[in-house]
Write an enzyme that holds these catalytic residues in place. Structure first.
Site, short mmCIF file in Angstrom:
data_model
loop_
_atom_site.label_atom_id
_atom_site.label_comp_id
_atom_site.label_asym_id
_atom_site.label_seq_id
_atom_site.Cartn_x
_atom_site.Cartn_y
_atom_site.Cartn_z
N GLY A 18 -44.19 -16.73 -15.26
CA GLY A 18 -43.25 -17.61 -14.60
C GLY A 18 -43.84 -18.95 -14.20
O GLY A 18 -44.81 -19.01 -13.44
N GLU A 19 -43.27 -20.04 -14.73
CA GLU A 19 -43.57 -21.41 -14.30
C GLU A 19 -45.02 -21.82 -14.58
O GLU A 19 -45.62 -22.59 -13.83
CB GLU A 19 -43.23 -21.58 -12.83
CG GLU A 19 -42.76 -22.96 -12.41
CD GLU A 19 -41.46 -23.42 -13.10
OE1 GLU A 19 -41.25 -24.63 -13.15
OE2 GLU A 19 -40.69 -22.56 -13.59
N LYS A 51 -41.08 -5.09 -18.15
CA LYS A 51 -41.06 -6.46 -17.60
C LYS A 51 -39.95 -6.53 -16.56
O LYS A 51 -38.83 -6.08 -16.81
CB LYS A 51 -40.83 -7.48 -18.71
CG LYS A 51 -40.94 -8.94 -18.25
CD LYS A 51 -40.91 -9.89 -19.44
CE LYS A 51 -41.25 -11.32 -19.02
NZ LYS A 51 -40.14 -11.98 -18.34
N CYS A 75 -33.89 -9.82 -17.41
CA CYS A 75 -32.99 -10.85 -17.94
C CYS A 75 -31.95 -11.24 -16.88
O CYS A 75 -31.24 -10.37 -16.36
CB CYS A 75 -32.29 -10.37 -19.20
SG CYS A 75 -31.15 -11.60 -19.88
N HIS A 131 -42.25 -11.32 -13.68
CA HIS A 131 -41.78 -12.70 -13.62
C HIS A 131 -41.50 -12.98 -12.14
O HIS A 131 -40.61 -12.37 -11.55
CB HIS A 131 -40.50 -12.87 -14.45
CG HIS A 131 -39.99 -14.27 -14.49
ND1 HIS A 131 -39.51 -14.83 -15.64
CD2 HIS A 131 -39.87 -15.23 -13.54
CE1 HIS A 131 -39.12 -16.07 -15.40
NE2 HIS A 131 -39.33 -16.33 -14.11
#
EC number: 1.3.1.-
Length: 335
Positions: free
Chosen positions: A200-201, A139, A98, A168
């Site tokens: 991610g993306e 994660k 985060c 990520h």
């Protein structure tokens, strides 16, 4: 290929988990993080974040949900993980990614990526606290300011007992700015013996194919991309099965899901959250659907639940929705 629904605080809560898993294509969800400080949380807090715990920890369409915990104190995380384990979740996930300032300021999330040893202690404490057969997964981002400690952090998670890692492919400093650096994941994969999932993306099928090619990962985690295009997982699966680009969901198909979303929002969320949640989703849907632009423009200035419900009925036909109480009506009229 496994496709996972990402944890995103303030966006991918139980309401969108229900709706998106009804559309189909997802193998598992990870809940938005539950923040752990220095106290043992009561059961009702876990149930508030993950009402699916009352349904065998599955969404109503049957997709498993893995709760995610965020914190930095090994003992507090272990105690809360043990309490959570009693409620029958599909494993426990730990958040080391985060980027939020308030989280990082208190030593949680991505801030721990500067301390691989501490990460290892956190994972080990949680692994010891839950039953041996219960999965503990993790994660992470590539790092805090840079990716110099990415492999050290990933190895610390594996050594502590993580059996699966989502990466990520951006640092905390990168935030959510494109691009995602999928090409940096292979070095992490090569240093581990556990499955690695790329994140991610990923907005389109083409993004998914390129991510798999550059990361070397078979499995993907989808976040904002599938919120913007609820049919993305189905489309990825069609290509993966050599069926061509198919499985996409068109705007006309989304009508029942938008209604379901609004019904759940009105039934389960506070009045202050309802209009904003619909606008938030429509805003993301604009990336994929021209019709969402028109819908967003219509509801953008609306704050009253009854006004929004009335407009939705003109677009999608009659449906039932929980009526706001007089107290809620008064609140909506004055805010």
């Amino acid at each position: 290929m496994q496709l996972l629904l990402a944890p995103m605080e303030g966006l991918l809560d139980f309401v969108l988990r229900d709706v998106l898993t009804r559309v189909g294509g997802m193998d598992r969800c990870v809940s938005e993080f539950i923040r752990i400080t220095d106290r043992l949380l009561p059961d009702h807090v876990f149930h508030r974040y993950i009402p699916e715990l009352r349904n065998g920890c599955r969404t109503l369409s049957g997709v498993p949900v893995r709760p995610q915990l965020l914190g930095s104190d090994p003992q507090a995380l272990a105690q809360n993980a043990a309490r959570l384990a009693e409620l029958g979740p599909f494993g426990v996930d730990l958040n080391f990614g985060c980027p939020a300032k308030v989280v990082n300021r208190h030593g949680g999330g991505a801030s721990l990526l500067r301390e691989p040893d501490r990460i290892g202690r956190v994972v080990e404490a949680v692994r010891r606290a839950v039953p041996a057969q219960m999965v503990v997964s993790t994660k992470m981002r590539l790092g805090y300011d840079d990716d110099s400690l990415a492999i050290d952090c990933a190895q610390a998670m594996q050594a502590g007992g993580s059996s699966e890692l989502v990466v990520h492919a951006r640092t905390k400093a990168d935030g959510y700015r494109p691009p995602a650096y999928w090409e940096r994941i292979p070095a992490i994969r090569a240093a581990l013996n556990i499955p690695v999932i790329a994140n991610g993306e990923i907005w389109t099928v083409q993004d998914a194919l390129r991510c798999r090619r550059e990361s070397g990962c078979d499995d993907l985690m989808l976040g904002r991309g599938i919120v913007a295009d609820p049919g993305l997982a189905l489309a990825i699966r069609s290509v993966d099965a050599d069926e061509g680009v198919g499985g996409a969901v068109e705007w006309k198909d989304l009508g029942p899901h938008i209604i379901r979303f609004w019904q759940m929002v009105c039934a389960d969320l506070e009045p202050a959250q309802r209009a904003g949640r619909l606008k938030q989703w429509l805003n993301l849907l604009r990336r994929r659907f021209a019709e969402a632009e028109c819908a967003f423009a219509h509801v953008r200035a609306m704050r009253n639940q009854r006004d929004i419900t009335a407009w939705l009925k003109t677009q999608h036909g009659p449906f039932e929705v929980a009526e706001p109480s007089q107290k809620e009506v008064d609140w909506q009229m004055t805010h």
